[in-house]
Design an enzyme around this catalytic site. Structure first.
Site, short mmCIF file in Angstrom:
data_model
loop_
_atom_site.label_atom_id
_atom_site.label_comp_id
_atom_site.label_asym_id
_atom_site.label_seq_id
_atom_site.Cartn_x
_atom_site.Cartn_y
_atom_site.Cartn_z
N LYS A 119 -1.84 -2.36 7.58
CA LYS A 119 -3.28 -2.18 7.74
C LYS A 119 -3.89 -3.32 8.54
O LYS A 119 -4.80 -3.10 9.34
CB LYS A 119 -3.94 -2.10 6.36
CG LYS A 119 -5.44 -1.89 6.41
CD LYS A 119 -6.03 -1.77 5.01
CE LYS A 119 -7.54 -1.55 5.07
NZ LYS A 119 -8.11 -1.44 3.72
N HIS A 149 -2.20 3.51 -5.27
CA HIS A 149 -2.71 2.22 -4.81
C HIS A 149 -2.92 1.26 -5.98
O HIS A 149 -2.97 0.05 -5.80
CB HIS A 149 -4.03 2.44 -4.06
CG HIS A 149 -4.39 1.33 -3.13
ND1 HIS A 149 -4.92 0.13 -3.56
CD2 HIS A 149 -4.28 1.23 -1.78
CE1 HIS A 149 -5.15 -0.65 -2.51
NE2 HIS A 149 -4.77 -0.02 -1.42
N HIS A 188 -3.24 -9.32 2.39
CA HIS A 188 -4.67 -9.30 2.66
C HIS A 188 -4.98 -10.15 3.88
O HIS A 188 -4.25 -11.10 4.19
CB HIS A 188 -5.46 -9.82 1.46
CG HIS A 188 -5.58 -8.82 0.37
ND1 HIS A 188 -5.88 -9.16 -0.93
CD2 HIS A 188 -5.42 -7.46 0.37
CE1 HIS A 188 -5.91 -8.08 -1.69
NE2 HIS A 188 -5.64 -7.04 -0.93
N ARG A 230 0.86 -1.18 0.00
CA ARG A 230 0.00 0.00 0.00
C ARG A 230 0.90 1.24 0.00
O ARG A 230 2.02 1.19 0.52
CB ARG A 230 -0.90 -0.01 1.23
CG ARG A 230 -1.84 -1.21 1.28
CD ARG A 230 -2.61 -1.30 2.59
NE ARG A 230 -3.47 -2.48 2.59
CZ ARG A 230 -3.09 -3.69 2.99
NH1 ARG A 230 -1.84 -3.88 3.42
NH2 ARG A 230 -3.92 -4.71 2.95
N ARG A 284 -0.92 -2.08 -6.79
CA ARG A 284 -1.31 -3.35 -6.16
C ARG A 284 -2.34 -4.09 -7.02
O ARG A 284 -2.24 -5.30 -7.24
CB ARG A 284 -1.89 -3.09 -4.77
CG ARG A 284 -0.86 -2.78 -3.73
CD ARG A 284 -1.47 -2.20 -2.47
NE ARG A 284 -2.50 -3.04 -1.87
CZ ARG A 284 -2.25 -4.08 -1.07
NH1 ARG A 284 -1.01 -4.44 -0.80
NH2 ARG A 284 -3.25 -4.76 -0.52
N TYR A 312 -2.09 -20.15 9.73
CA TYR A 312 -1.25 -21.17 9.09
C TYR A 312 -0.54 -20.59 7.88
O TYR A 312 0.66 -20.78 7.69
CB TYR A 312 -2.11 -22.36 8.66
CG TYR A 312 -1.36 -23.31 7.75
CD1 TYR A 312 -0.41 -24.18 8.26
CD2 TYR A 312 -1.57 -23.31 6.37
CE1 TYR A 312 0.30 -25.04 7.44
CE2 TYR A 312 -0.87 -24.16 5.53
CZ TYR A 312 0.06 -25.03 6.08
OH TYR A 312 0.77 -25.85 5.25
#
Length: 397
Positions: free
Chosen positions: A269, A332, A359, A242, A335, A369
């Site tokens: 974030k 942005h 994310h 970001r 991304r 995991y």
């Protein structure tokens, strides 16, 4: 002998604090720093006590005598004025803690203790400041929905729909905090979610067509501007970060030997540590930056203030100067460009791409995991992506 206004006004500090007596136990304490403090000495139940009556000249001699007389009336009926004063102070503190302003500050402090980013805290304080003039002083239990709605309607009339949405959400946050701390019974702001117009969803512009992406990359190579801006702009396509995460990069986070950039959770974030594998191209760009700012904190320091990172609009401003309008490409958007073209390539697992983009996994257990999974794939993907971008730049599909 009783004090006079002239004697009080002319009282000067000495090497040691001293007292100037008036009458009835009232005296002026003159400190070594020059402070002139009214005090009352009295006895109650055989115990000598002292009561602070204020500071001269805020409290005049006449006012100090009135306060003395009032205190002595209480003493006469066995009421300790010091106890009364402490009780009144506690009541004022409690009352301040039940106003919207007081509870809003507590809610923001809680967010700070929870480790929320400085950007998040700034947004909370910004939303709070819209509400303080109208309801900040009001006891939170007494605030009616209409009082909040008046603020939201004012913003709506100005066309500030997104601001109205955020302000309502913050108000609701404060009321929910008041409910769980037993200082309110309900959240009137929750009732207003449908009372104002909703802002149109804002889609962050991104170039997703490879040919147009190639034009963008060639334009970036020809960009002329401040050195830190040039290097930040060049690095943006190669990492999947970001804009705020990229521009606030610090040299302490970069490991050239292992070709990895480790970003602490407080900058992310999703509030978790994130590791970025660095391609050879990304390392080369960072080496250029090191020669420029290697002795500073930030990789991409602001032009006027090297102790601060680039401003949040720097990359967007550079894109505008390159003639890529805000409707086509944003900081942005790098991304989105990476996510789309990597997925379309069919070479990489969706999980590796999602981890590269940092994310949040909807499944908490699965997310825990996968946090450490796909690293080798991500290392290979980072290098493939940079090589792919180089190919686009020179016109090889």
């Amino acid at each position: 002998m009783a004090l006079t206004d002239v004697a009080v006004r002319n009282a000067k500090p000495r090497d040691r604090a001293y007292k100037l007596a008036d009458s009835g136990g009232l005296y002026l304490l003159v400190t070594t720093a020059g402070g002139r403090l009214w005090r009352l000495k009295y006895r109650i139940d055989g115990i000598e006590r002292k009561l602070a009556l204020g500071r001269y000249p805020d409290v005049s001699l006449g006012d100090a005598r009135k306060a003395r007389d009032s205190a002595r009336q209480s003493i006469a009926v066995k009421i300790d004025p010091s106890t009364v004063k402490r009780r009144e102070k506690a009541l004022r503190k409690t009352a301040a803690g039940t106003t919207f302003s007081g509870i809003a500050d507590e809610a923001i402090d809680k967010a700070k203790r929870a480790g929320k980013s400085s950007a998040t805290i700034s947004k909370l304080e910004w939303a709070r400041d819209w509400l303080l003039p109208s309801i900040g002083h009001r006891p939170i239990e007494q605030i009616e929905p209409q009082e909040i709605l008046d603020v939201l309607r004012s913003l709506e009339r100005k066309g500030q729909l997104e601001t109205a949405r955020r302000v309502r959400a913050f108000a609701s946050r404060v009321f929910r905090f008041a409910v769980v701390t037993a200082r309110a019974k309900s959240d009137p702001a929750a009732l207003l979610a449908e009372a104002i117009a909703s802002p149109r969803p804002k889609h962050l512009a991104a170039i997703l067509d490879p040919r147009r992406a190639a034009e963008l990359l060639r334009a970036i190579q020809g960009y002329s501007g401040q050195p830190s801006t040039i290097l930040a702009l060049k690095l943006s396509p190669h990492v999947f970060l970001r804009p705020g995460e990229l521009r606030r990069a610090e040299w302490s986070e970069i490991n050239f030997e292992k070709a990895v950039w480790r970003i602490p959770a407080e900058k992310m974030k999703m509030r978790r540590d994130h590791a970025v594998p660095l391609s050879k191209q990304a390392v080369a760009i960072l080496r250029e930056a090191q020669a420029l700012t290697g002795n500073q904190r930030y990789v991409f320091g602001a032009f006027a203030r090297r102790d601060r990172p680039l401003s949040e609009n720097t990359i967007n401003g550079a894109l505008r100067r390159l003639k890529f309008e805000s409707s086509e490409m944003s900081a942005h958007g790098f991304r989105s460009m990476a996510s789309t073209l990597l997925n379309e390539s069919g070479r990489w697992s969706p999980d590796a791409i999602e981890r590269a983009l940092a994310h949040k996994d909807r499944d908490a257990i699965r997310g825990a995991y996968h946090r450490g999974a796909h690293w080798e794939e991500r290392v290979q993907m980072a290098q493939w992506w940079s090589d792919y971008l180089d190919g686009l730049q020179v016109g090889v599909d």
